[in-house]
Design a protein around this motif. Sequence first.
Motif, PDB file in Angstrom:
ATOM      1  N   PRO A   1       0.800  -1.234   0.000  1.00  0.00           N
ATOM      2  CA  PRO A   1       0.000   0.000   0.000  1.00  0.00           C
ATOM      3  C   PRO A   1       0.830   1.280   0.000  1.00  0.00           C
ATOM      4  CG  PRO A   1      -0.882  -1.594   1.582  1.00  0.00           C
ATOM      5  CD  PRO A   1       0.444  -2.116   1.143  1.00  0.00           C
ATOM      6  N   LEU A   2       2.117   1.178   0.333  1.00  0.00           N
ATOM      7  CA  LEU A   2       2.976   2.363   0.392  1.00  0.00           C
ATOM      8  C   LEU A   2       3.755   2.584  -0.902  1.00  0.00           C
ATOM      9  CD1 LEU A   2       4.397   1.801   3.989  1.00  0.00           C
ATOM     10  CD2 LEU A   2       2.598   3.391   3.319  1.00  0.00           C
ATOM     11  N   ASN A   3       3.588   1.712  -1.881  1.00  0.00           N
ATOM     12  CA  ASN A   3       4.394   1.810  -3.097  1.00  0.00           C
ATOM     13  C   ASN A   3       4.126   3.114  -3.852  1.00  0.00           C
ATOM     14  OD1 ASN A   3       6.355   0.548  -4.800  1.00  0.00           O
ATOM     15  ND2 ASN A   3       4.733   0.104  -6.272  1.00  0.00           N
ATOM     16  N   ARG A   4       2.876   3.491  -3.947  1.00  0.00           N
ATOM     17  CA  ARG A   4       2.525   4.691  -4.706  1.00  0.00           C
ATOM     18  C   ARG A   4       2.990   5.966  -4.004  1.00  0.00           C
ATOM     19  NH1 ARG A   4       1.956   6.779  -9.629  1.00  0.00           N
ATOM     20  NH2 ARG A   4       0.264   8.285  -9.837  1.00  0.00           N
ATOM     21  N   VAL A   5       2.743   6.067  -2.697  1.00  0.00           N
ATOM     22  CA  VAL A   5       3.172   7.267  -1.976  1.00  0.00           C
ATOM     23  C   VAL A   5       4.688   7.343  -1.932  1.00  0.00           C
ATOM     24  CG1 VAL A   5       3.158   6.240   0.353  1.00  0.00           C
ATOM     25  CG2 VAL A   5       2.788   8.694   0.086  1.00  0.00           C
ATOM     26  N   GLY A   6       5.337   6.190  -1.879  1.00  0.00           N
ATOM     27  CA  GLY A   6       6.789   6.187  -1.926  1.00  0.00           C
ATOM     28  C   GLY A   6       7.309   6.777  -3.225  1.00  0.00           C
TER      29      GLY A   6
ATOM     30  N   PHE B   1      11.399   0.385  -0.851  1.00  0.00           N
ATOM     31  CA  PHE B   1      11.402   0.114   0.586  1.00  0.00           C
ATOM     32  C   PHE B   1      12.242  -1.127   0.893  1.00  0.00           C
ATOM     33  CE2 PHE B   1       8.166   0.157   4.375  1.00  0.00           C
ATOM     34  CZ  PHE B   1       9.214   0.396   5.257  1.00  0.00           C
ATOM     35  N   SER B   2      12.174  -2.127   0.018  1.00  0.00           N
ATOM     36  CA  SER B   2      12.868  -3.395   0.276  1.00  0.00           C
ATOM     37  C   SER B   2      14.378  -3.247   0.261  1.00  0.00           C
ATOM     38  CB  SER B   2      12.457  -4.442  -0.761  1.00  0.00           C
ATOM     39  OG  SER B   2      13.039  -4.182  -2.026  1.00  0.00           O
ATOM     40  N   LEU B   3      14.886  -2.152  -0.306  1.00  0.00           N
ATOM     41  CA  LEU B   3      16.328  -1.954  -0.327  1.00  0.00           C
ATOM     42  C   LEU B   3      16.903  -1.768   1.072  1.00  0.00           C
ATOM     43  CD1 LEU B   3      16.583   0.316  -3.456  1.00  0.00           C
ATOM     44  CD2 LEU B   3      17.828  -1.808  -3.122  1.00  0.00           C
ATOM     45  N   CYS B   4      16.107  -1.290   2.009  1.00  0.00           N
ATOM     46  CA  CYS B   4      16.603  -1.103   3.370  1.00  0.00           C
ATOM     47  C   CYS B   4      16.974  -2.443   4.014  1.00  0.00           C
ATOM     48  CB  CYS B   4      15.570  -0.336   4.203  1.00  0.00           C
ATOM     49  SG  CYS B   4      16.132   0.040   5.876  1.00  0.00           S
ATOM     50  N   PRO B   5      16.060  -3.409   4.103  1.00  0.00           N
ATOM     51  CA  PRO B   5      16.470  -4.706   4.652  1.00  0.00           C
ATOM     52  C   PRO B   5      17.485  -5.438   3.784  1.00  0.00           C
ATOM     53  CG  PRO B   5      14.162  -4.760   3.915  1.00  0.00           C
ATOM     54  CD  PRO B   5      14.596  -3.339   3.900  1.00  0.00           C
ATOM     55  N   MET B   6      17.493  -5.188   2.476  1.00  0.00           N
ATOM     56  CA  MET B   6      18.474  -5.855   1.626  1.00  0.00           C
ATOM     57  C   MET B   6      19.892  -5.425   1.973  1.00  0.00           C
ATOM     58  SD  MET B   6      19.006  -5.815  -2.497  1.00  0.00           S
ATOM     59  CE  MET B   6      20.471  -4.782  -2.445  1.00  0.00           C
ATOM     60  N   LEU B   7      20.090  -4.135   2.193  1.00  0.00           N
ATOM     61  CA  LEU B   7      21.416  -3.653   2.562  1.00  0.00           C
ATOM     62  C   LEU B   7      21.824  -4.130   3.946  1.00  0.00           C
ATOM     63  CD1 LEU B   7      23.384  -1.867   0.867  1.00  0.00           C
ATOM     64  CD2 LEU B   7      21.073  -2.005  -0.017  1.00  0.00           C
ATOM     65  N   SER B   8      20.869  -4.215   4.845  1.00  0.00           N
ATOM     66  CA  SER B   8      21.178  -4.743   6.175  1.00  0.00           C
ATOM     67  C   SER B   8      21.660  -6.186   6.082  1.00  0.00           C
ATOM     68  CB  SER B   8      19.942  -4.662   7.082  1.00  0.00           C
ATOM     69  OG  SER B   8      19.586  -3.323   7.337  1.00  0.00           O
ATOM     70  N   ALA B   9      21.065  -6.962   5.183  1.00  0.00           N
ATOM     71  CA  ALA B   9      21.474  -8.364   5.010  1.00  0.00           C
ATOM     72  C   ALA B   9      22.931  -8.454   4.601  1.00  0.00           C
ATOM     73  CB  ALA B   9      20.575  -9.040   3.979  1.00  0.00           C
ATOM     74  N   GLY B  10      23.380  -7.543   3.737  1.00  0.00           N
ATOM     75  CA  GLY B  10      24.782  -7.543   3.337  1.00  0.00           C
ATOM     76  C   GLY B  10      25.703  -7.217   4.495  1.00  0.00           C
ATOM     77  N   ALA B  11      25.315  -6.256   5.334  1.00  0.00           N
ATOM     78  CA  ALA B  11      26.124  -5.911   6.499  1.00  0.00           C
ATOM     79  C   ALA B  11      26.206  -7.076   7.477  1.00  0.00           C
ATOM     80  CB  ALA B  11      25.534  -4.676   7.183  1.00  0.00           C
ATOM     81  N   ILE B  12      25.094  -7.779   7.650  1.00  0.00           N
ATOM     82  CA  ILE B  12      25.075  -8.947   8.534  1.00  0.00           C
ATOM     83  C   ILE B  12      26.039 -10.011   8.025  1.00  0.00           C
ATOM     84  CG2 ILE B  12      23.639 -10.881   9.308  1.00  0.00           C
ATOM     85  CD1 ILE B  12      21.276  -8.832   9.353  1.00  0.00           C
ATOM     86  N   GLU B  13      26.027 -10.253   6.697  1.00  0.00           N
ATOM     87  CA  GLU B  13      26.931 -11.250   6.123  1.00  0.00           C
ATOM     88  C   GLU B  13      28.387 -10.883   6.381  1.00  0.00           C
ATOM     89  OE1 GLU B  13      26.535 -14.320   4.208  1.00  0.00           O
ATOM     90  OE2 GLU B  13      24.778 -14.106   5.491  1.00  0.00           O
ATOM     91  N   ALA B  14      28.732  -9.607   6.190  1.00  0.00           N
ATOM     92  CA  ALA B  14      30.117  -9.180   6.405  1.00  0.00           C
ATOM     93  C   ALA B  14      30.539  -9.377   7.858  1.00  0.00           C
ATOM     94  CB  ALA B  14      30.272  -7.718   5.996  1.00  0.00           C
TER      95      ALA B  14
ATOM     96  N   LEU C   1      15.515   8.601 -11.368  1.00  0.00           N
ATOM     97  CA  LEU C   1      14.490   8.132 -12.292  1.00  0.00           C
ATOM     98  C   LEU C   1      13.408   7.353 -11.561  1.00  0.00           C
ATOM     99  CD1 LEU C   1      13.638   7.628 -15.319  1.00  0.00           C
ATOM    100  CD2 LEU C   1      15.021   5.548 -15.202  1.00  0.00           C
ATOM    101  N   GLY C   2      13.798   6.544 -10.609  1.00  0.00           N
ATOM    102  CA  GLY C   2      12.852   5.697  -9.883  1.00  0.00           C
ATOM    103  C   GLY C   2      13.314   5.450  -8.465  1.00  0.00           C
ATOM    104  N   ILE C   3      12.765   4.413  -7.841  1.00  0.00           N
ATOM    105  CA  ILE C   3      12.983   4.068  -6.418  1.00  0.00           C
ATOM    106  C   ILE C   3      13.084   5.326  -5.542  1.00  0.00           C
ATOM    107  CG2 ILE C   3      13.857   1.725  -6.726  1.00  0.00           C
ATOM    108  CD1 ILE C   3      16.732   2.833  -6.333  1.00  0.00           C
ATOM    109  N   HIS C   4      12.068   6.178  -5.657  1.00  0.00           N
ATOM    110  CA  HIS C   4      12.097   7.465  -4.963  1.00  0.00           C
ATOM    111  C   HIS C   4      12.028   7.329  -3.449  1.00  0.00           C
ATOM    112  CE1 HIS C   4      10.323   9.212  -8.920  1.00  0.00           C
ATOM    113  NE2 HIS C   4      11.630   9.159  -8.971  1.00  0.00           N
ATOM    114  N   ALA C   5      11.503   6.224  -2.957  1.00  0.00           N
ATOM    115  CA  ALA C   5      11.428   6.034  -1.508  1.00  0.00           C
ATOM    116  C   ALA C   5      12.687   5.397  -0.942  1.00  0.00           C
ATOM    117  CB  ALA C   5      10.206   5.186  -1.144  1.00  0.00           C
ATOM    118  N   SER C   6      13.685   5.203  -1.771  1.00  0.00           N
ATOM    119  CA  SER C   6      14.984   4.722  -1.303  1.00  0.00           C
ATOM    120  C   SER C   6      15.955   5.894  -1.332  1.00  0.00           C
ATOM    121  CB  SER C   6      15.499   3.589  -2.199  1.00  0.00           C
ATOM    122  OG  SER C   6      16.827   3.243  -1.844  1.00  0.00           O
TER     123      SER C   6
END
Length: 574
Positions: free
Chosen positions: A52-57, A120-133, A249-254
């Motif tokens: 539901p937040l995709n459009r407002v993002g 929005f999903s980029l936030c947990p995705m980047l955290s996953a990389g930090a956890i791996e390191a 161009l896109g991913i404005h909420a990131s």
Amino acid sequence: MTYTAPIEEQKFVLRHVAGIDRLAEAGFDVSADMADAIVEGVGAFAAGEFAPLNRVGDTVGARWSPDGVSMPDGFRDAYRAYVEGGWGTISAPGDFGGQDQPQVMAAVVLENLGAANMAFSLCPMLSAGAIEALKHHGTPEQQETWLPRLVTGEWTGTMNLTEPQAGSDVGALKTRADPVGDGTYRIKGQKIFITFGDHDLADNIVHLVLARLPDAPAGTRGISLFIVPKVRAEGTANDVRCVSIEHKLGIHASPTCVMAFGDNDDCIGELIGGENGGMRAMFTMMNNARLNVGLQGVSIAERATQAAVAYAMERVQSARAGAPGREAVAIIQHPDVRRMLLRMKALTQGARALAYYANAQADLASRGDAAAKARADLLTPLVKAWGTDVGCEVASLGVQVHGGMGFIEETGAAQHFRDIRIAPIYEGTNGIQAADLVGRKLGLEGGETLARLIADMRAEAESDHLLQLIETLDGVTKVMTNPQTPVDSRLAGSYPLLTMMAVAVAGWLMERQMKAADRLGAAGEGDPGFLAMKSTVAQFFMATIVPEAMGLKASALAGSTLLYANPDEAFAAA
């Protein structure tokens, strides 16, 4: 357009491609029932909280001020629900609050979050990389300090690699790390393109920053990695600041941030992975991120396909050619629209199968399977590059199915196209992935990794087109790995080779699914409608997408002569 998680499809791929049973035998505490519960749960969560937040993002986006970056209304509550639901803990270490599930189950989580709201999903995705390191390179004390809250998502993580003058040439970075004398380092420099480098979703952001120690060797050999939190472990603010965010161009909420470290000479970090060991630690993060970026291609392809199918079923226009009468029909009945929709589904499912399979191989590697590790390494550039190319193509087809309305923002089709366009660029451009494939990955274990993959595909494949593609691929890779083939020629043909190879592996996995679907259908098991469509989609992949990949042989072997036939200035000629 709402989002509905492709639950039956994801369950099917987990069983018949990733091999949940095999992962359980390898020591993971997972079962088909448990996997089903995770798939259903995260599907409902993504559809209910993130979608539901995709459009407002997209329309409001992240906003910068001198006090920091703020997210649109609703994002903080949704992120809190993500943390409380434990969705970031799926594959994280149990010693630090994780669930120790296979990585492929975390991939399902990220796929659904990305389809619901890619930015929005980029936030947990980047955290996953930090956890791996931290998991692989941190000291016990560092792990105890930082991992528990990163795992739960109470804190988030970032990768800080790129600098204005360096771009993809990491060895050209200039950020410095000077020893303080107490085991910590004073960090000074600037980084660009830092995803979620600042936000108001969490109380702390743990930055992993590449920098140079004094007198470090030049180039990549002299790079070290540092933990640089926004808030230090003892609770005081660090000298870390977001000075601006990019207008994209896109991913404005990131929020894509320009980060300044040490403007007031009071930015403190701690070394992780040893002096001049930054590249090794960085690639731990990057390999994880590359698999997850490939999944973003799957995410957007799934979302764009769902939107296109819904529109095609609703939009009534023109009579079907050759049909009796002149009554207008839903456009899904027109052959070319049907072709586009089936292509969208085939590409999406092929990319999903490849991504899940690679993640499962990485899981087996984590249990000591050396052959699986080599195969995961070989497949990673394919997942990242072809997966994101698929995302772009399918999103573009989604606009086309919508016709003129696809070019209008209110339908959402354009947002999918804009959002996914970054994916072939970040975490190593797709050209870099292709260069990595021919420069390093084809030669793993002296070529044995590639040979085993081709042998496995050849032994299992039955489709004539797929068998022809495998043989074509084998021949092209032999040329590419021949020491007599010039480096420029290998690189000139690397991208078509990567596509050819990705389609071959995806085709192999799609045929495997077709056989499973036909077998289950004949036995009267499963949903007949789902199984029939699965079989049709796989057959379409074999009949149309596999033959296209065979046509890439000429491009892969064309060499580099024409690329350098003219001087640089000729490219600018009118």
